[in-house]
Design a protein around this motif. Structure first.
Motif, PDB file in Angstrom:
ATOM      1  N   ALA A  97       0.821  -1.218   0.000  1.00 29.12           N
ATOM      2  CA  ALA A  97       0.000   0.000   0.000  1.00 29.12           C
ATOM      3  C   ALA A  97       0.851   1.262   0.000  1.00 29.12           C
ATOM      4  O   ALA A  97       0.464   2.277  -0.592  1.00 29.12           O
ATOM      5  CB  ALA A  97      -0.944  -0.005   1.195  1.00 29.12           C
ATOM      6  N   PRO A 109      -6.474   4.817  -0.271  1.00 30.85           N
ATOM      7  CA  PRO A 109      -7.602   4.615   0.635  1.00 30.85           C
ATOM      8  C   PRO A 109      -8.750   5.558   0.277  1.00 30.85           C
ATOM      9  O   PRO A 109      -8.528   6.638  -0.270  1.00 30.85           O
ATOM     10  CB  PRO A 109      -7.030   4.937   2.019  1.00 30.85           C
ATOM     11  CG  PRO A 109      -5.721   5.569   1.804  1.00 30.85           C
ATOM     12  CD  PRO A 109      -5.289   5.334   0.396  1.00 30.85           C
ATOM     13  N   SER A 116      -7.650   4.251   7.806  1.00 27.19           N
ATOM     14  CA  SER A 116      -7.762   4.136   6.357  1.00 27.19           C
ATOM     15  C   SER A 116      -8.555   2.900   5.951  1.00 27.19           C
ATOM     16  O   SER A 116      -8.287   1.791   6.410  1.00 27.19           O
ATOM     17  CB  SER A 116      -6.374   4.071   5.722  1.00 27.19           C
ATOM     18  OG  SER A 116      -5.682   5.270   5.945  1.00 27.19           O
ATOM     19  N   TYR A 118     -10.056   0.892   2.442  1.00 23.54           N
ATOM     20  CA  TYR A 118      -9.825   0.720   1.012  1.00 23.54           C
ATOM     21  C   TYR A 118     -11.045   0.078   0.373  1.00 23.54           C
ATOM     22  O   TYR A 118     -11.809  -0.631   1.041  1.00 23.54           O
ATOM     23  CB  TYR A 118      -8.606  -0.184   0.774  1.00 23.54           C
ATOM     24  CG  TYR A 118      -7.312   0.415   1.268  1.00 23.54           C
ATOM     25  CD1 TYR A 118      -6.448   1.049   0.393  1.00 23.54           C
ATOM     26  CD2 TYR A 118      -6.958   0.350   2.618  1.00 23.54           C
ATOM     27  CE1 TYR A 118      -5.262   1.608   0.849  1.00 23.54           C
ATOM     28  CE2 TYR A 118      -5.777   0.904   3.077  1.00 23.54           C
ATOM     29  CZ  TYR A 118      -4.936   1.528   2.190  1.00 23.54           C
ATOM     30  OH  TYR A 118      -3.758   2.092   2.646  1.00 23.54           O
ATOM     31  N   VAL A 123      -8.808  -2.808  -4.772  1.00 26.09           N
ATOM     32  CA  VAL A 123      -7.641  -3.576  -4.315  1.00 26.09           C
ATOM     33  C   VAL A 123      -7.620  -4.950  -4.983  1.00 26.09           C
ATOM     34  O   VAL A 123      -6.574  -5.399  -5.467  1.00 26.09           O
ATOM     35  CB  VAL A 123      -7.638  -3.709  -2.777  1.00 26.09           C
ATOM     36  CG1 VAL A 123      -6.565  -4.692  -2.316  1.00 26.09           C
ATOM     37  CG2 VAL A 123      -7.433  -2.342  -2.123  1.00 26.09           C
TER      38      VAL A 123
END
Length: 170
Positions: A97, A109, A116, A118, A123
């Protein structure tokens, strides 16, 4: 044919007549869950692809007067959850990340630090692209189906609902 398992979010709990009709006529629905803040139809179905599985089940359920408003997904996730879903350590995911490991370009994010979160859709797509041995395409399709169903529900009462529906074809 592939077997798919998912849960559809219903606008409300079906009444007793609708529940009986769905149970008798929609064999892919393995159970209805309601009485709480969310009503669900649990589905197990063999289909050629995920989109066909979702579309055919939605059409069958809605034939009995119960609107489907989404597909249950968990799209917003933490680094810890990404690690769990991918079988990686939290440190490995953190390094991906932050760009300190891997090819770079990890999705940003969608919420600010310190908590954070996501988008699992973003992803999973990034991971599938850069680590093809791990395929998260079905997760992306499930989130897309949820967004399509929710958008359809939100715009259903709009006077220009047909114009909104055409958005999917451009």
């Amino acid at each position: 044919m592939t077997e798919f398992e998912f849960s559809l979010v219903l606008e409300r709990d079906p009444d007793d007549v609708q529940t009986e009709a769905i149970a008798a006529n929609v064999p892919s629905v393995t159970g209805l869950e309601g009485g709480g803040p969310v009503s669900l139809a649990h589905v197990v179905i063999d289909a050629a692809d995920f989109a066909t599985a979702v579309t055919s089940t939605v059409q069958q359920i809605e034939a009995f007067g119960v609107l489907v408003v989404g597909l249950q997904t968990d799209d917003l996730i933490s680094i810890k959850e990404i690690a769990t879903r991918t079988g990686r350590s939290r440190e490995s995911v953190r390094l991906l990340a932050t760009g300190k490991r891997g090819p770079g370009g990890f999705p940003s994010p969608v919420s600010p630090e310190p908590w954070s979160l996501y988008s699992w859709t973003e992803v999973g797509g990034w991971l599938s692209e850069h680590f093809p041995e791990q395929d998260f395409d079905l997760d992306r399709q499930a989130t897309a189906a949820d967004h399509f169903l929710r958008g359809r529900h939100i715009t259903r009462a709009e006077p220009n609902a047909d114009a909104w529906a055409q958005l999917l074809s451009i």
